[in-house]
Write a protein that holds these residues in place. Sequence first.
Motif, PDB file in Angstrom:
ATOM      1  N   ARG A   4       0.838  -1.199   0.000  1.00 53.23           N
ATOM      2  CA  ARG A   4       0.000   0.000   0.000  1.00 53.23           C
ATOM      3  C   ARG A   4       0.878   1.257   0.000  1.00 53.23           C
ATOM      4  N   GLN A   5       0.327   2.350  -0.498  1.00 50.20           N
ATOM      5  CA  GLN A   5       1.078   3.595  -0.541  1.00 50.20           C
ATOM      6  C   GLN A   5       1.483   4.080   0.852  1.00 50.20           C
ATOM      7  N   ASP A   6       0.588   3.987   1.832  1.00 45.32           N
ATOM      8  CA  ASP A   6       0.953   4.444   3.179  1.00 45.32           C
ATOM      9  C   ASP A   6       2.024   3.544   3.793  1.00 45.32           C
TER      10      ASP A   6
ATOM     11  N   GLY B 151      -5.690   8.183   7.550  1.00 44.54           N
ATOM     12  CA  GLY B 151      -4.608   8.449   6.628  1.00 44.54           C
ATOM     13  C   GLY B 151      -3.295   8.144   7.340  1.00 44.54           C
TER      14      GLY B 151
ATOM     15  N   ASP C  72       0.255  13.580   2.400  1.00 49.13           N
ATOM     16  CA  ASP C  72      -0.585  13.556   1.204  1.00 49.13           C
ATOM     17  C   ASP C  72       0.001  12.541   0.227  1.00 49.13           C
ATOM     18  N   LEU C  73      -0.624  11.388   0.151  1.00 48.45           N
ATOM     19  CA  LEU C  73      -0.110  10.318  -0.706  1.00 48.45           C
ATOM     20  C   LEU C  73      -0.636  10.392  -2.131  1.00 48.45           C
ATOM     21  N   SER C  74      -1.433  11.411  -2.417  1.00 49.22           N
ATOM     22  CA  SER C  74      -1.970  11.551  -3.778  1.00 49.22           C
ATOM     23  C   SER C  74      -1.064  12.398  -4.660  1.00 49.22           C
ATOM     24  N   ALA C  75      -0.040  13.003  -4.064  1.00 52.52           N
ATOM     25  CA  ALA C  75       0.765  13.977  -4.805  1.00 52.52           C
ATOM     26  C   ALA C  75       2.121  13.424  -5.216  1.00 52.52           C
TER      27      ALA C  75
ATOM     28  N   GLN D 117       1.694   4.282  -8.764  1.00 49.80           N
ATOM     29  CA  GLN D 117       0.722   4.433  -7.692  1.00 49.80           C
ATOM     30  C   GLN D 117      -0.716   4.182  -8.132  1.00 49.80           C
ATOM     31  N   SER D 118      -0.958   4.041  -9.443  1.00 49.06           N
ATOM     32  CA  SER D 118      -2.311   3.763  -9.898  1.00 49.06           C
ATOM     33  C   SER D 118      -2.670   2.297  -9.707  1.00 49.06           C
TER      34      SER D 118
END
Length: 360
Positions: A132-134, A279, A296-299, A308-309
């Motif tokens: 996972r990104q986090d 988050g 902010d994990l969307s940036a 990340q997609s």
Amino acid sequence: MSKVYRIGIIGCGGIANGKHLPSLSKLENVELVAFCDVVLSRAEEAAQKYGSDQAKVYSDYTELLLDESIDIVHVLTPNDSHADISIAALEADKHVMCEKPMAKTAADARRMVEAAKRTGKKLTIGYNNRYRQDSLYLKQLCEAGELGHIYLGKAHAIRRRAVPTWGVFLDEEKQGGGPLIDIGTHALDLTLWLMDNYKPKVVLGTKYHELSQRENAANAWGPWDPKQFTVEDSAFGMIVMENGATIMLESSWALNSLDIDEAKCSLSGTEAGADMKDGLRINGEKLSRLYTTEIDLSAGGVAFYEGQSDSDSDVEARRWIEAIDQDKDPVVTPEQACVVSEILEAIYESARTGKAVYMS
């Protein structure tokens, strides 16, 4: 990658169709050539949807393993068969991805580690929450020393009412346990990995059957049958590591709590703390003032894996095939997964005897 890897799937149930097959089918350098399930129709359906033109189906995994052209096997069966099938596949000269938990018992997990060493084939376990990104971002922070010495970890796997009522989840003989071995295993693996600490010293555990015997209970997937609910509904553990660090593990499928988290962890170190509850948040002290930072994990991407997609399962599949292709250790090593199984078993043993279990 120039080689196309031929993969056989053993177990074509929910985890195969919900996780492994969709992710593997996205990779250009793999070919799904064999499908096995004790219910042959499930293997046939999976082969029709995901298999190559010449994909074969089996109801006996030993027949699948006779195919020398298969490079990799994914073992996606109930917990009690993980070890025997994985070891047989390793001995048949296949690399093996086995779903979590590694095995029903710690002894079986150790047998799997030994088989991987003996055969020289790669073995990994399906702890996909590491991707996972986090998780990936927090791993980088830990490795960079941003949290300092991490001496407290909390592994969270709490559901308010989400008891799986299908398959063999409620069958202790097949699974080896309930939420502890099902979802607690993910949270524990994530916590140990982030702390990079695999040396448990002593374990104290409890388990409960407080809600499992209720008729017509509220549940995400409909009421469970109390007669079939032979595993715990909740289990908790305290693990003290050799270096003095403490890990608290909480797991439940049904608990009267609004503090609901699954496959998450909280860490406390000498320089900062982190948690995944709302988050990814980092907390600490600077210039005599307390601070909390939300990441902010969307940036942007994560250096550990660009893409990340993709879902965590997509990244897991890609990294697994890369490990084979590049002849490097998989992200989840069998030795790490074995420690998870040993701690889970110690929690169950402590809960049964009412005594602490010393592991070193």
